[in-house]
Design a protein around this motif. Structure first.
Motif, PDB file in Angstrom:
ATOM      1  N   LEU A   1      18.695  21.181  -4.391  1.00  0.00           N
ATOM      2  CA  LEU A   1      17.465  20.533  -3.826  1.00  0.00           C
ATOM      3  C   LEU A   1      17.132  19.167  -4.891  1.00  0.00           C
ATOM      4  N   GLN A   2      17.498  19.487  -6.315  1.00  0.00           N
ATOM      5  CA  GLN A   2      16.948  18.481  -7.315  1.00  0.00           C
ATOM      6  C   GLN A   2      17.695  17.331  -6.965  1.00  0.00           C
ATOM      7  N   LYS A   3      19.017  17.406  -7.009  1.00  0.00           N
ATOM      8  CA  LYS A   3      19.859  16.242  -6.669  1.00  0.00           C
ATOM      9  C   LYS A   3      19.447  15.411  -5.316  1.00  0.00           C
ATOM     10  N   THR A   4      19.116  16.100  -4.357  1.00  0.00           N
ATOM     11  CA  THR A   4      18.787  15.516  -3.080  1.00  0.00           C
ATOM     12  C   THR A   4      17.389  14.836  -3.244  1.00  0.00           C
ATOM     13  N   ALA A   5      16.573  15.437  -3.822  1.00  0.00           N
ATOM     14  CA  ALA A   5      15.234  14.762  -4.019  1.00  0.00           C
ATOM     15  C   ALA A   5      15.476  13.383  -5.034  1.00  0.00           C
TER      16      ALA A   5
ATOM     17  N   TRP B   1      16.874  10.688  -3.096  1.00  0.00           N
ATOM     18  CA  TRP B   1      15.842  10.103  -2.113  1.00  0.00           C
ATOM     19  C   TRP B   1      14.703   9.257  -2.909  1.00  0.00           C
ATOM     20  N   VAL B   2      14.455   9.664  -4.098  1.00  0.00           N
ATOM     21  CA  VAL B   2      13.473   8.840  -5.087  1.00  0.00           C
ATOM     22  C   VAL B   2      14.346   7.686  -5.393  1.00  0.00           C
ATOM     23  N   HIS B   3      15.636   7.494  -5.605  1.00  0.00           N
ATOM     24  CA  HIS B   3      16.442   6.177  -6.062  1.00  0.00           C
ATOM     25  C   HIS B   3      16.369   5.381  -4.692  1.00  0.00           C
ATOM     26  N   GLU B   4      16.617   6.018  -3.390  1.00  0.00           N
ATOM     27  CA  GLU B   4      16.472   5.277  -2.206  1.00  0.00           C
ATOM     28  C   GLU B   4      15.029   4.549  -2.161  1.00  0.00           C
ATOM     29  N   ALA B   5      13.980   5.135  -2.435  1.00  0.00           N
ATOM     30  CA  ALA B   5      12.812   4.764  -2.224  1.00  0.00           C
ATOM     31  C   ALA B   5      12.441   3.751  -3.188  1.00  0.00           C
ATOM     32  N   ALA B   6      12.896   3.896  -4.596  1.00  0.00           N
ATOM     33  CA  ALA B   6      12.582   2.667  -5.446  1.00  0.00           C
ATOM     34  C   ALA B   6      13.290   1.672  -5.267  1.00  0.00           C
TER      35      ALA B   6
ATOM     36  N   PHE C   1       0.905  -1.208  -0.067  1.00  0.00           N
ATOM     37  CA  PHE C   1       0.188   0.032   0.059  1.00  0.00           C
ATOM     38  C   PHE C   1       0.878   1.259   0.113  1.00  0.00           C
ATOM     39  N   SER C   2       1.935   1.376   0.800  1.00  0.00           N
ATOM     40  CA  SER C   2       2.732   2.366   1.185  1.00  0.00           C
ATOM     41  C   SER C   2       3.938   2.292  -0.093  1.00  0.00           C
ATOM     42  N   ALA C   3       4.317   1.470  -0.511  1.00  0.00           N
ATOM     43  CA  ALA C   3       5.535   1.395  -1.388  1.00  0.00           C
ATOM     44  C   ALA C   3       5.220   1.867  -2.679  1.00  0.00           C
ATOM     45  N   GLY C   4       3.952   1.837  -3.168  1.00  0.00           N
ATOM     46  CA  GLY C   4       3.670   2.497  -4.423  1.00  0.00           C
ATOM     47  C   GLY C   4       3.908   3.842  -4.486  1.00  0.00           C
ATOM     48  N   ALA C   5       3.954   4.581  -3.341  1.00  0.00           N
ATOM     49  CA  ALA C   5       4.255   6.200  -3.104  1.00  0.00           C
ATOM     50  C   ALA C   5       5.296   6.622  -3.686  1.00  0.00           C
ATOM     51  N   TRP C   6       6.426   5.806  -3.880  1.00  0.00           N
ATOM     52  CA  TRP C   6       7.557   6.434  -4.269  1.00  0.00           C
ATOM     53  C   TRP C   6       7.418   6.853  -5.742  1.00  0.00           C
ATOM     54  N   ARG C   7       6.412   6.178  -6.445  1.00  0.00           N
ATOM     55  CA  ARG C   7       6.105   6.725  -7.948  1.00  0.00           C
ATOM     56  C   ARG C   7       5.663   8.098  -8.030  1.00  0.00           C
TER      57      ARG C   7
END
Length: 201
Positions: free
Chosen positions: A102-106, A109-114, A55-61
């Motif tokens: 800011l962009q590279k930090t985000a 995080w997106v990579h970590e979440a994926a 349920f929560s995992a899809g939030a990375w998208r």
């Protein structure tokens, strides 16, 4: 989950009203009172929809979509500053540098979440906690980026019809995901007692 028909015009209801951003999307309500559902309309079993970590995992998208908005916003900022011959200003260069941070930090995080979302080695709580933190980190970075762009471009960033203004409105609206405080405190509560996990091979 129930796959209910929503084509009856008499059951359709208006949504909350026009949004500031994401105006190309549509939000409405539907009256399901007395609607008959067949067994074929039921998907899965009770509890499946809210099962974790799915349920929560899809939030990375969603965070990845926000990151795409950030990428586009930085491109628009650079293009306008170059057109106005303001890109060489030390103050503008500082803002561009901060925007890229800011962009590279985000992006990290997106990579970590994926990685967490597709890891076969993490506990369910690790996955949901990482993705919740990533979602909030991307939100914070995107909101800071919007402020930087507004400062850099001034009133030009607020002219309706310009791409930069639309992207900022859409991004700010899209970032309003549900229960941010709950996501933060639940993730923090987990990592108070657990080390950060490795994503695995």
């Amino acid at each position: 989950m129930v796959l209910a028909p929503t084509t009856d015009l008499e059951r359709q209801r208006p949504g909350p009203g026009a949004l500031t951003g994401m105006q190309a999307s549509g939000t409405g309500a539907y009256d399901f009172t007395g609607l008959q559902i067949s067994p074929d309309d039921i998907i899965g079993s009770p509890g499946d929809y809210l099962r974790q970590p799915e349920f929560s995992a899809g939030a990375w998208r969603g965070s990845a979509v926000a990151l795409g908005g950030m990428d586009h916003l930085i491109d628009l900022l650079r293009e306008e500053l170059l057109e106005r011959e303001r890109a060489g200003s030390p103050h503008q260069l500082a803002r561009i540098g901060e925007a890229l941070i800011l962009q590279k930090t985000a992006a990290m995080w997106v990579h970590e979440a994926a990685q967490a979302a597709y890891s076969a080695h993490m506990k369910s709580e690790d996955v949901t906690s990482i993705i919740n933190l990533a979602r909030l980190a991307v939100e914070k970075a995107a909101l800071e980026l919007i402020t930087l762009v507004q400062r850099s471009l001034g009133l030009s960033a607020f002219i309706k019809g310009k791409a930069v203004e639309q992207v900022m409105r859409d991004l700010a609206t899209y970032l309003r995901q549900p229960a941010p405080d709950e996501a933060l405190t639940e993730a923090a509560a987990w990592f108070v007692h657990h080390d950060w996990p490795e994503a695995g091979p």
